[in-house]
Design an enzyme around this catalytic site. Structure first.
Site, PDB file in Angstrom:
ATOM      1  N   GLU A  97       0.838  -1.205   0.000  1.00 24.09           N
ATOM      2  CA  GLU A  97       0.000   0.000   0.000  1.00 24.09           C
ATOM      3  C   GLU A  97       0.869   1.250   0.000  1.00 24.09           C
ATOM      4  O   GLU A  97       1.899   1.304   0.681  1.00 24.09           O
ATOM      5  CB  GLU A  97      -0.904  -0.019   1.237  1.00 24.09           C
ATOM      6  CG  GLU A  97      -1.910   1.108   1.302  1.00 24.09           C
ATOM      7  CD  GLU A  97      -2.877   0.927   2.471  1.00 24.09           C
ATOM      8  OE1 GLU A  97      -3.353   1.950   2.993  1.00 24.09           O
ATOM      9  OE2 GLU A  97      -3.163  -0.227   2.859  1.00 24.09           O
ATOM     10  N   ASP A  99       0.251   5.369   0.610  1.00 24.02           N
ATOM     11  CA  ASP A  99      -0.781   6.265   1.136  1.00 24.02           C
ATOM     12  C   ASP A  99      -0.397   7.740   1.101  1.00 24.02           C
ATOM     13  O   ASP A  99       0.700   8.113   1.542  1.00 24.02           O
ATOM     14  CB  ASP A  99      -1.056   5.948   2.614  1.00 24.02           C
ATOM     15  CG  ASP A  99      -1.632   4.569   2.832  1.00 24.02           C
ATOM     16  OD1 ASP A  99      -2.264   4.040   1.915  1.00 24.02           O
ATOM     17  OD2 ASP A  99      -1.434   4.031   3.945  1.00 24.02           O
ATOM     18  N   GLU A 101      -2.365  10.718   3.085  1.00 25.16           N
ATOM     19  CA  GLU A 101      -3.459  11.029   3.994  1.00 25.16           C
ATOM     20  C   GLU A 101      -3.352  12.507   4.375  1.00 25.16           C
ATOM     21  O   GLU A 101      -2.348  12.922   4.961  1.00 25.16           O
ATOM     22  CB  GLU A 101      -3.407  10.152   5.244  1.00 25.16           C
ATOM     23  CG  GLU A 101      -3.684   8.695   4.963  1.00 25.16           C
ATOM     24  CD  GLU A 101      -3.583   7.822   6.195  1.00 25.16           C
ATOM     25  OE1 GLU A 101      -4.451   6.952   6.368  1.00 25.16           O
ATOM     26  OE2 GLU A 101      -2.635   8.002   6.985  1.00 25.16           O
TER      27      GLU A 101
END
Length: 296
Positions: A97, A99, A101
């Site tokens: 993953e 990310d 954010e």
């Protein structure tokens, strides 16, 4: 990348094997939850968070290697407690993953973006920085570039994070799982703003994130294909040449390296590599990334 190098990469992409590429939401993505919290206004897509629900969408296909980008305008005003995420992820307990954010704030405070990277189900690689502009006032581009040598997170073409393939040092690298592309907005006031001390003020709801110019320029993988087949399909060989395998994209160039150093020196506020409370022993990849040398 600089504008010129980005343009050259685009030209290379046209000359080499074609891959999935588009700028229309409906061609690439579909809502994954809370369809009633989506609003389409011409070329703009708005996702809404209120005290009933957030919302999210997912790519229709999965990809291995290439580049994904969105233009995003974050929640305006008091957005404390909210998180807007843009990320790539594979499936399963041993997933990979990447990310972005975006952590909401109280009015007048800088917006911060947290990046994280999971490899074989293991994350805890957070870095956090304050953006050098107000991302709620206008659209800015957020991109993830991925090949067999590196993962690069970019903001307006400026690299803010690089994760280099260090398999030769015994450190696993995410290069064998096709990944979907996702985005969502949700309430995370248990941790998102000042470690959870500032809660979401629902009197400011709905909180709205606005998107446009969706682009996926990457190797599309059939959902039923085996991992080894995907890896082979999306890697260059004698009879096919993919733009992401070009030697010039195997590492940052000098200009990009200087940009990354500027970001780290002036805008980074947290780096897991420096958190001795969480990691008394420095994570192995941190030791090697610290000695990274740019390509000349």
């Amino acid at each position: 990348m600089s504008r010129m190098s980005g343009f050259l990469v685009f030209l290379v992409a046209l000359l080499l094997v074609g891959v999935a590429a588009s700028a229309k939401f409906d061609e690439l993505f579909q809502p994954s939850w809370a369809l009633d919290h989506f609003t389409h206004e011409g070329d703009l897509l708005k996702l809404k968070l209120d005290n009933y629900s957030g919302a999210g969408f997912a790519s229709k296909s999965k990809y291995m290697f290439g580049r994904v980008s969105i233009q995003l305008k974050l929640v305006e005003g008091d957005s404390a407690g909210t998180v807007t995420a843009f990320y790539m992820s594979s499936e399963g307990s041993n997933h990979n993953e990447f990310d972005f954010e975006f952590l909401g704030n109280t009015t007048g405070e800088p917006y911060s973006v947290q990046t994280n990277l999971y490899v074989n189900g293991v994350g805890n690689r957070e870095q956090r920085l304050n953006l050098w502009f107000d991302p709620a006032k206008d659209f800015h581009s957020y991109s993830i570039f991925w090949n067999q040598r590196q993962v690069v997170f970019l903001v307006d073409e400026t690299p803010i994070r690089v994760h280099t393939n260090l398999e030769h040092k015994g450190i696993p690298f995410p290069k064998d799982q096709a990944m979907g592309v996702y985005s969502s907005i949700w309430n995370a006031d248990d941790w998102a703003t000042q470690g959870g001390r500032v809660k979401t003020d629902w009197s400011h709801a709905p909180f709205v994130a606005t998107y446009k110019d969706f682009e996926i320029n990457a190797c599309e993988c059939p959902g039923t294909a085996a991992t080894a087949d995907n890896a082979k399909k999306c890697s260059s060989s004698e009879d096919k040449k993919y733009w992401w395998d070009e030697p010039t994209l195997s590492e940052l160039n000098v200009h990009q390296s200087h940009q990354l150093k500027w970001v780290k020196a002036n805008h980074m506020v947290y780096d897991y590599c420096s958190d001795t409370a969480r990691f008394p022993a420095i994570p192995a990849e941190c030791l090697h990334h610290r000695h990274y040398r740019p390509r000349h």
